[in-house]
Scaffold this motif. Structure first.
Motif, mmCIF file in Angstrom:
data_model
loop_
_atom_site.group_PDB
_atom_site.id
_atom_site.type_symbol
_atom_site.label_atom_id
_atom_site.label_comp_id
_atom_site.label_asym_id
_atom_site.label_seq_id
_atom_site.Cartn_x
_atom_site.Cartn_y
_atom_site.Cartn_z
ATOM 1 N N ARG A 288 78.627 -23.532 -12.391
ATOM 2 C CA ARG A 288 79.053 -23.379 -12.459
ATOM 3 C C ARG A 288 80.545 -23.524 -11.730
ATOM 4 O O ARG A 288 82.252 -23.011 -11.841
ATOM 5 C CB ARG A 288 78.224 -21.962 -11.015
ATOM 6 C CG ARG A 288 79.572 -21.157 -10.788
ATOM 7 C CD ARG A 288 78.948 -19.633 -9.699
ATOM 8 N NE ARG A 288 78.420 -18.692 -10.182
ATOM 9 C CZ ARG A 288 78.482 -17.897 -10.977
ATOM 10 N NH1 ARG A 288 80.373 -17.368 -11.084
ATOM 11 N NH2 ARG A 288 77.793 -17.123 -11.673
ATOM 12 N N ASN A 292 84.059 -22.827 -13.371
ATOM 13 C CA ASN A 292 85.249 -22.042 -12.692
ATOM 14 C C ASN A 292 86.114 -23.151 -12.864
ATOM 15 O O ASN A 292 87.488 -21.893 -13.690
ATOM 16 C CB ASN A 292 84.737 -22.244 -11.294
ATOM 17 C CG ASN A 292 83.499 -20.908 -11.123
ATOM 18 O OD1 ASN A 292 83.943 -20.060 -12.296
ATOM 19 N ND2 ASN A 292 82.862 -20.835 -10.134
ATOM 20 N N GLU A 321 79.064 -13.344 -16.713
ATOM 21 C CA GLU A 321 80.240 -13.689 -16.468
ATOM 22 C C GLU A 321 81.049 -14.078 -17.356
ATOM 23 O O GLU A 321 81.050 -15.311 -18.303
ATOM 24 C CB GLU A 321 80.239 -15.015 -15.321
ATOM 25 C CG GLU A 321 79.741 -15.150 -14.500
ATOM 26 C CD GLU A 321 80.870 -14.958 -13.068
ATOM 27 O OE1 GLU A 321 81.912 -14.432 -13.788
ATOM 28 O OE2 GLU A 321 79.779 -14.309 -11.994
#
Length: 358
Positions: A288, A292, A321
């Motif tokens: 993650r 990001n 996401e």
């Protein structure tokens, strides 16, 4: 191995060098010529565009090499020297006498264990590329003797050594090629402020430490494919450079996993190559933070050839996401060879699905 950026840089320097030679010839009228062939046998010399280059083969000792460069030459500033298929010894001080070169290549040489201080004394201001290639009998090579080569741009020790030691700080080094060697632990590199490309691929590395990227503040590319890495530990790849283009970890068996704190300091445009790494899951704690960053630019992760099970356990958090999922390369594939994006688009994962820890 393709080194497009290096080739382009050398071509640029070559063009500049040619321009200098042409202007110098026009102003001074000096024409570069080779020395008498009888003085330099078994070496051969050639001139092209008013530039002198030499090739020496089948030498029996370093003393024989030194004697070749003792006599006076028509010019002392030459362009390229290749020494190949030769039995040498430690490279002594003033190895090439008062003759200087821009590029020096040692290929398939034996019995060299140390580059002595001032070995290339006459070339200190001019030497840009120094290479030791395909010399598998070198074993341990000490390179402390290149410490005075402050203008060296590219240094290569490839397919040659078990261990590379005494690496000095080189203020202008930009390219470091150490691929195809036999060491299991990378050399302990000192401060190299301008180094931006590091090749450590196609070897036997089992760990990234003691390599410390804090000493490489300009590093943009690190190539580690084809080693024997089993995992990435905390702090292994912490970049301090303002821009990171490529982190190539492909063809390593990373089945033991990637620590959440292993990779930091990447850029929006970084490509992280994890092809053929036997990863089984995309741990949220690890990926993650990386995704990001990549979601803010053109960077992405390449994953085909892994052991990823394209199920909710691995991809549940990512499917919620879309911006992060888009940073997985479109060519990435699951362990069964099916495209990751195609297969995961058909999953119906519970909202509370999380990735299990390794």
């Amino acid at each position: 191995m393709m080194k497009t950026d290096l080739v382009e840089a050398i071509v640029r320097r070559w063009n500049i060098f040619q321009s200098i030679i042409i202007i110098s010839t026009f102003v001074t009228g000096i024409i570069a010529t080779c020395p008498d062939p009888r003085l330099i046998a078994p070496c051969q010399c050639q001139t092209e565009n008013n530039v002198v280059s030499m090739v020496c083969a089948n030498l029996q000792s370093v003393q024989q090499l030194m004697k070749i460069f003792e006599p006076p030459y028509p010019v002392n500033q030459l362009w390229h020297l290749t020494v190949k298929h030769s039995q040498l010894d430690d490279l002594e001080a003033n190895l090439l006498g008062d003759k200087s070169f821009v590029v020096i290549l040692f290929q398939n040489v034996t019995r060299v264990s140390k580059i002595m201080p001032h070995a290339f004394a006459a070339s200190v201001d001019r030497l840009r590329v120094l290479t030791f290639d395909s010399s598998p009998s070198l074993n341990v090579l000490s390179v402390q003797g290149i410490a005075d080569l402050e203008n060296l741009v590219d240094f290569e020790v490839t397919a040659s050594v078990d261990q590379l030691i005494d690496f000095p700080s080189l203020p202008n080094l930009q390219y470091l090629h150490l691929y195809g060697n036999r060491f299991s632990v990378p050399p302990n590199l000192p401060q190299l402020p301008k180094l931006h490309s590091l090749w450590l691929n196609s070897g036997k590395l089992t760990t990234i430490k003691p390599l410390d990227l804090a000493f490489l503040p300009s590093l943009r590319k690190i190539v580690l494919f084809g080693n024997q890495l089993r995992q990435l530990d905390a702090g292994d790849l912490h970049f301090l450079s303002p821009r990171v283009d490529l982190v190539d970890l492909s063809d390593n068996d990373l089945s033991s996993g990637i620590h959440p704190n292993a990779i930091q300091g990447i850029s929006f445009s970084t490509i992280i190559d994890l092809k053929k790494t036997n990863l089984t899951q995309l741990e949220e704690a690890t990926f993650r933070p990386i995704l990001n960053v990549l979601a803010r630019g053109a960077g992405h992760i390449q994953l085909h050839g892994t052991m990823l099970q394209c199920d909710c356990n691995s991809f549940g958090w990512l499917l919620r996401e879309p911006k992060l999922m888009a940073k997985i390369s479109q060519t990435s594939k699951c362990s069964d060879g099916v495209n990751i994006h195609f297969k995961t688009s058909r999953l119906n994962c519970p909202l509370n699905e999380t990735i299990s820890s390794q």
